[in-house]
Design an enzyme around this catalytic site. Structure first.
Site, PDB file in Angstrom:
ATOM      1  N   TYR B 298       0.850  -1.186   0.000  1.00 31.53           N
ATOM      2  CA  TYR B 298       0.000   0.000   0.000  1.00 31.53           C
ATOM      3  C   TYR B 298       0.890   1.242   0.000  1.00 31.53           C
ATOM      4  CZ  TYR B 298      -3.720   3.235   0.932  1.00 31.53           C
ATOM      5  OH  TYR B 298      -4.613   4.277   0.832  1.00 31.53           O
ATOM      6  N   TYR B 348      -5.196   5.460  -7.745  1.00 29.13           N
ATOM      7  CA  TYR B 348      -5.489   5.366  -6.316  1.00 29.13           C
ATOM      8  C   TYR B 348      -6.905   4.843  -6.151  1.00 29.13           C
ATOM      9  CZ  TYR B 348      -6.023   6.828  -1.441  1.00 29.13           C
ATOM     10  OH  TYR B 348      -6.236   6.855  -0.095  1.00 29.13           O
TER      11      TYR B 348
END
Lengths: 143, 394
Positions: B298, B348
């Site tokens: 992440y 994203y």
């Protein structure tokens, strides 16, 4: 605190909520020029961020106690990109270890511009007072 | 380790995504529906097969919204995880839990957001006219000081790591470039056509120092979805089976309340819940860091990746800088990472895109395929808690 000096500011960009049942005491004390933290009445564990119940001993009674407005600089960032309309750049957000408390007992402050800072340097509290009387404890380099 | 294990008992049988853009021109519901239909088609299943959905509590698309939009005949299970970035792997974990407890058989997991044309996380949240804080979020201790965006928060972590361990900004640049190089090979990535160099990272516009422009992820409109079923049903899928070897969530000790800024009260901000997550994940999997062939970390910011490299045990605490600078994360490196471009350069979608790429690596369909990859790690952000997933070939 032996003496209280307020720094009057024309307008504080974002004022804190002063009504929260767990945190209101912090800002009420600031209006008196006191820096307080919340502690477990039974075992003296500091409970920061403020809450009533104690994770260390299971106690459910806590109280606000004054602490010296001294600390050391833990981390900082120089904000150069304007995001929030209330905060003109550049400014520097400082994170301060409060002296005499366990690791992780930290408070945040804001300095104008890009002051030269050193990791671990001494910091002292300053009470920024807005026009409506709200006081926000802030931090600046100190001896 | 309990006596009851989920190891290898569920599979991700379908993956689907919309295009990633700056302005989708359509609602989050439309995006979620499109990604869900794509994932179902990829799995060789239909809407009528779906009896469970899992999302995160940041998503504007509700379980009832997606059920109605898709025409799901009957949901027997729906659930939500915590906020955005920490969600995706936990969402897969919740699907596994629903399946193994007999509450659902075919679970749709999705994330949809108009992260650029709609609500932009990078703009901060407080209303200038309102008092900030209260209600258990503790914003009153942060927002009055101008600490109002995730980037400013992660800049504080980066500064502390640099001051403590001598980490250089160049290490962060290596992470950004590794993501960008993968995106340059991925036609679906938002930054597919934009080359990025270490030098450009070094002189990029400062945002919240020590972080500069290319230390930040993108803001994206898009949606991703996966289908989770019991492992034995993966045989019906048109693709090679990809099993959930292990999944975990973790807060670690002294997690702190709220979503982000209170994490500054943890004893050492350079240690994230990924450290405890890694221990649980590898224990449940019967694997260790050296078994991981490819990873999707992440990456809301470059520093987020660097901290996880240490906390997952790929290098010692404080050694994330030299590890990144060694080129480990790039193609041919010891730990090829974010092989679709990640949040930094693909898009994203709050890390849900990382789950899809973790699956592709085991199907052999990544545009930056790691030859012979058999163990695929996917992580979902710290803070406040975190979650992670180990996938293996069936």
């Amino acid at each position: 605190m032996t003496s209280v000096a307020f720094t009057d500011i024309v307008a504080h960009p974002l004022l804190p909520a002063e009504h929260d049942r767990d945190t209101a005491g912090f800002f009420a004390a600031a209006r008196r020029g006191e820096l307080v933290l919340r502690f477990c009445t039974a075992c003296d564990q500091v409970l920061h961020l403020p809450r009533q119940a104690c994770f260390a001993c299971g106690g459910n009674e806590s109280e606000w106690r004054p602490v010296p407005g001294r600390g050391h600089l833990y981390a900082w960032t120089v904000v150069t990109h304007q995001v929030h309309p209330a905060f003109a750049v550049p400014y520097t957000v400082v994170v301060v270890d409060v002296d005499g408390q366990p690791d992780g007992t930290r408070l945040v402050g804001r300095l104008a511009g890009e002051p030269v800072l050193t990791a671990g340097q001494p910091m002292r509290v300053r009470f920024d007072r807005a026009e409506d009387g709200t006081v926000v404890p802030n931090w600046e380099p100190g001896d | 380790m309990t006596g009851y294990s989920h190891r290898d008992r569920c599979a991700i049988t379908g993956i689907g995504a919309t295009e990633f853009s700056k302005d989708s021109g359509r609602s989050e519901l439309t995006l979620a529906t499109e990604a869900a239909r794509a994932a179902l088609a990829d799995a060789g299943l239909t809407v009528a097969d779906v009896d469970g959905v899992v999302s995160c509590d940041h998503d504007l698309v509700s379980y009832s919204g997606i059920a109605e939009s898709l025409g799901i005949p009957d949901l027997t299970y729906w659930g939500q995880t915590g906020p955005g970035g920490s969600g995706p792997c936990a969402m897969v974990g919740q699907a596994v839990a629903a399946i193994l407890s007999g509450q659902a058989t075919t679970v749709l997991v999705y994330r949809a957001l108009n992260g650029r044309s709609g609500r932009r996380f990078g703009q901060g949240t407080p209303d200038p006219a309102a008092r900030v804080g209260g209600q258990g979020g503790y914003e009153e201790f942060f927002a009055p000081y101008g600490l109002v965006t995730p980037g400013q928060f992660f800049a504080l972590l980066a500064q502390r790591h640099m001051a403590t361990y001598g980490t250089r900004h160049e290490a962060l640049a290596h992470i950004a470039v590794a993501c960008r190089e993968a995106a340059n090979r991925n036609p679906a990535a938002q930054m597919h056509d934009r080359v990025l160099t270490l030098e450009e990272c070094a002189i990029a516009r400062p945002i919240s120092l020590p972080l500069r422009l290319f230390d930040f992820c993108l803001e994206t409109d898009g949606a991703c979805a996966v289908i989770v079923t019991a492992a034995e049903r993966a045989a019906d899928s048109p693709h090679p089976a990809v099993l959930v070897r292990a999944v975990t969530q973790s807060t670690g000790p002294r997690v702190q309340p709220g979503v982000m800024y209170p994490m500054l009260q943890r004893p050492d901000v350079t240690v994230t819940p990924s450290a405890t997550a890694a221990r649980t994940l590898f224990s449940r999997a019967g694997l260790g860091p050296s078994d991981v062939d490819v990873a999707q970390f992440y990456d809301c910011f470059t520093i987020t990746v660097l901290l996880q490299l240490e906390d997952f045990g790929f290098c010692a605490k404080g050694e994330g800088g030299p590890f990144a600078e060694s080129g480990a994360l790039r193609r041919g490196g010891s730990l090829p990472s974010n092989t679709a471009g990640g949040n930094m350069s693909e898009g994203y979608v709050h890390g849900m895109n990382h789950v899809l790429e973790g699956v592709r690596q085991l199907r052999g369909t990544s545009t930056s395929q790691v030859e012979g990859a058999e163990v695929s790690l996917v992580t979902s952000a710290p803070p406040p808690g975190t979650s992670a997933l180990l996938l293996v070939k069936g």
